[in-house]
Design a protein around this motif. Sequence first.
Motif, short mmCIF file in Angstrom:
data_model
loop_
_atom_site.label_atom_id
_atom_site.label_comp_id
_atom_site.label_asym_id
_atom_site.label_seq_id
_atom_site.Cartn_x
_atom_site.Cartn_y
_atom_site.Cartn_z
N ALA A 33 1.04 -1.14 0.02
CA ALA A 33 -0.23 -0.16 0.22
C ALA A 33 0.76 1.74 -0.09
CB ALA A 33 -0.67 0.16 1.29
N VAL A 34 1.81 1.15 0.59
CA VAL A 34 2.63 2.05 0.92
C VAL A 34 3.00 2.72 0.07
CG1 VAL A 34 4.48 3.55 1.75
CG2 VAL A 34 3.14 2.51 3.03
N ALA A 35 3.42 1.59 -1.01
CA ALA A 35 4.72 1.53 -1.94
C ALA A 35 3.67 2.65 -3.35
CB ALA A 35 4.98 0.42 -2.78
N VAL A 36 2.45 1.89 -3.10
CA VAL A 36 1.89 2.34 -4.24
C VAL A 36 1.01 3.59 -4.42
CG1 VAL A 36 1.07 0.09 -4.92
CG2 VAL A 36 -0.37 1.42 -3.70
N ALA A 37 0.91 3.59 -3.11
CA ALA A 37 0.42 4.90 -2.98
C ALA A 37 1.45 6.41 -3.14
CB ALA A 37 0.35 5.59 -1.08
N VAL A 38 2.66 5.71 -3.73
CA VAL A 38 3.57 6.76 -4.63
C VAL A 38 3.06 7.32 -5.47
CG1 VAL A 38 6.08 7.39 -4.45
CG2 VAL A 38 5.27 6.18 -2.70
N PRO A 430 7.29 8.25 6.66
CA PRO A 430 7.50 8.44 4.60
C PRO A 430 6.76 7.26 4.09
CG PRO A 430 9.82 7.04 5.88
CD PRO A 430 8.60 8.15 7.44
N THR A 431 6.86 7.70 2.81
CA THR A 431 6.24 6.80 1.49
C THR A 431 6.89 5.66 2.06
OG1 THR A 431 6.58 8.26 0.05
CG2 THR A 431 4.90 8.65 0.84
N TRP A 432 8.24 5.77 1.57
CA TRP A 432 8.94 4.49 1.11
C TRP A 432 9.06 3.39 2.66
CZ3 TRP A 432 12.70 5.59 4.82
CH2 TRP A 432 12.85 6.99 5.18
N TRP A 433 8.87 4.14 3.85
CA TRP A 433 9.19 2.78 5.06
C TRP A 433 8.67 1.68 4.59
CZ3 TRP A 433 7.63 -0.53 8.81
CH2 TRP A 433 7.66 -0.36 9.61
N ALA A 434 7.74 1.30 4.14
CA ALA A 434 8.05 -0.35 3.76
C ALA A 434 9.50 -0.67 3.50
CB ALA A 434 6.67 -0.62 3.81
N SER A 435 9.96 0.01 2.89
CA SER A 435 11.09 -0.71 1.90
C SER A 435 12.05 -0.19 2.49
CB SER A 435 11.62 0.02 0.55
OG SER A 435 10.21 0.02 -0.74
N ALA A 436 11.88 0.38 3.35
CA ALA A 436 13.62 0.27 4.76
C ALA A 436 14.03 -0.76 4.86
CB ALA A 436 12.98 1.62 5.17
N VAL A 437 12.23 -2.15 5.26
CA VAL A 437 13.16 -3.07 5.75
C VAL A 437 14.33 -3.93 4.98
CG1 VAL A 437 12.18 -5.25 5.98
CG2 VAL A 437 10.52 -3.49 6.67
N ILE A 465 19.24 3.91 2.91
CA ILE A 465 18.14 4.48 2.45
C ILE A 465 18.52 5.81 1.79
CG2 ILE A 465 16.20 4.94 3.73
CD1 ILE A 465 17.04 3.09 5.63
N GLN A 466 19.60 6.56 2.33
CA GLN A 466 19.37 7.15 1.22
C GLN A 466 19.66 7.67 -0.18
OE1 GLN A 466 19.71 10.78 2.79
NE2 GLN A 466 19.24 11.25 0.86
N THR A 467 20.21 6.33 -0.67
CA THR A 467 21.09 5.93 -1.74
C THR A 467 19.25 5.72 -2.52
OG1 THR A 467 22.89 5.88 -1.58
CG2 THR A 467 21.75 5.02 -3.28
N ASN A 468 18.94 5.12 -1.85
CA ASN A 468 18.28 3.82 -3.03
C ASN A 468 16.38 3.99 -2.32
OD1 ASN A 468 19.77 1.89 -3.84
ND2 ASN A 468 20.19 1.20 -1.72
N LEU A 469 16.52 5.37 -1.49
CA LEU A 469 14.95 5.33 -1.03
C LEU A 469 14.82 6.85 -1.05
CD1 LEU A 469 14.00 2.60 1.31
CD2 LEU A 469 14.03 2.84 -0.88
#
Length: 474
Positions: A33-38, A430-437, A465-469
């Motif tokens: 959901a967070v990913a698609v929300a972006v 942040p919208t990328w929170w889940a990807s930070a996992v 996280i800084q580079t990729n998200l």
Amino acid sequence: MHSTPTQPRRPGASASALRQHRAFSRFGALGVAVAVAVGVSACGPAIGNDSSSVTGTSNPNVLTAPTDKDATGEITIWDRSGDLFNVFDATIAKFNEKYPNVKVNHQAVDIDAKLQNTLISSTDVPDGVFLDDAKVPGFANDLWDLSDVLKPYVQDIAKQKVDVNSLNGGIYGIPFDLDPGLLFYNASVLEKDGIDPAGIKTYDDLLTAAKKVKAADPSSGPIHLEQSAFLGQLWLEMFASQQGTSMTDASGKLRLDSPEYKQILTWLDTVQKEKLGTRAEYLGPTDVQTLDSGQQVFYPWSIWFDFAPQQLLPKTSGNWRAMPLPSWTADGAHSGAMGGSSFVIPKAAKNPKAAALFYNFLMYDKNGYTAVYGPNSVYPKGLNTSVPSYKAAADPNTPLFGTIDAMGGQDLWKTAIEAGNQIPGGTPTPTWWASAVNYLGNNLQKMLDGQMTPDEVIQQSTDQIQTNLVDRNK
């Protein structure tokens, strides 16, 4: 943050089904959901409703607070299926006693699967949606700013809940629950080992108590160490919330490289190095077995852990208690937030003001919040896996749910309300929170496996996280 709301126990369901349900509803869909929300926000459609009839003249994105004159017509509300759906469904009759001219079409929907496409197509858009706090910022461009709707109540809503729903000066969710972190403990084991839980004031005190349990039973791993990368990151953020920080500040700047995160990670690393913990996934088979055998004694977690002694721990049911979390400093807070959800109103809703009246009734009208949290047909003693975020409803001396037999008859209401009052404010997720996992969550697990140091977790996670998200989402 995350996911879901309070999806409490479901009497009669199997343990595995219950775990699966909670894991999915509370967390599992977050990443999707967070990913698609972006994407929704970035390429969302032009909203076609006539905003001039529902907003003030100065800001077309702000929904004007409804009045009783708006209590007419039909509204469609989306909720997840399950206990909470049934609880909310049962409140409609109460709502209609006050607003008889509003027909509520209450639907059980896979929100995470449907909401994005619905907002993109602007077809059959609901008038209101029950949504995880962590997902609200990602959908904000497609939601009404509810600042004016909440104006009469906002000073009496838990600051953390207002903060996580706030973005660029607007408030995009009507807060529902508050999910304070608590220290659950097996009172029988502590009594046998001569440990007074009242003496556990700080995390150093907790280490001391764990060493005493370990000395009495060398096979034990007294403190829970979460083994899921996703839940582990969420758990880490509870400890950070307790210290008034989080992965990013209000402007989205990373702040993992801080004394607070260093302190938390060092403490967790100490627990694993000194073999004072049990590595297990939340309420997985190993977790349940060690909890119910008395080998795992301390469980710092959100209030919704109380589901376990009520449903999953037959041998130790009645032995568990909860108290405020230890503090990280002598004068620090004794709770942090873990989980939570709110109600949102899409800008393409056909009847947004009537939807706002419905949610206001549930959360800020005594008849409404009593129907949600008090004894009802779903929960005869009340809904006890969260507490209200509205202070008028969260009086420690006026419980909405009853004592819990599986916790020795403890008045968890009072404990949770007092803990919730200590939760510091927060920031939008942040919208990328889940990807930070993929970075922080996994690196935390490597540290608990003895493969990384706390400093390495902070440095590598920050860089990744800084580079990729962060940079890629600018």
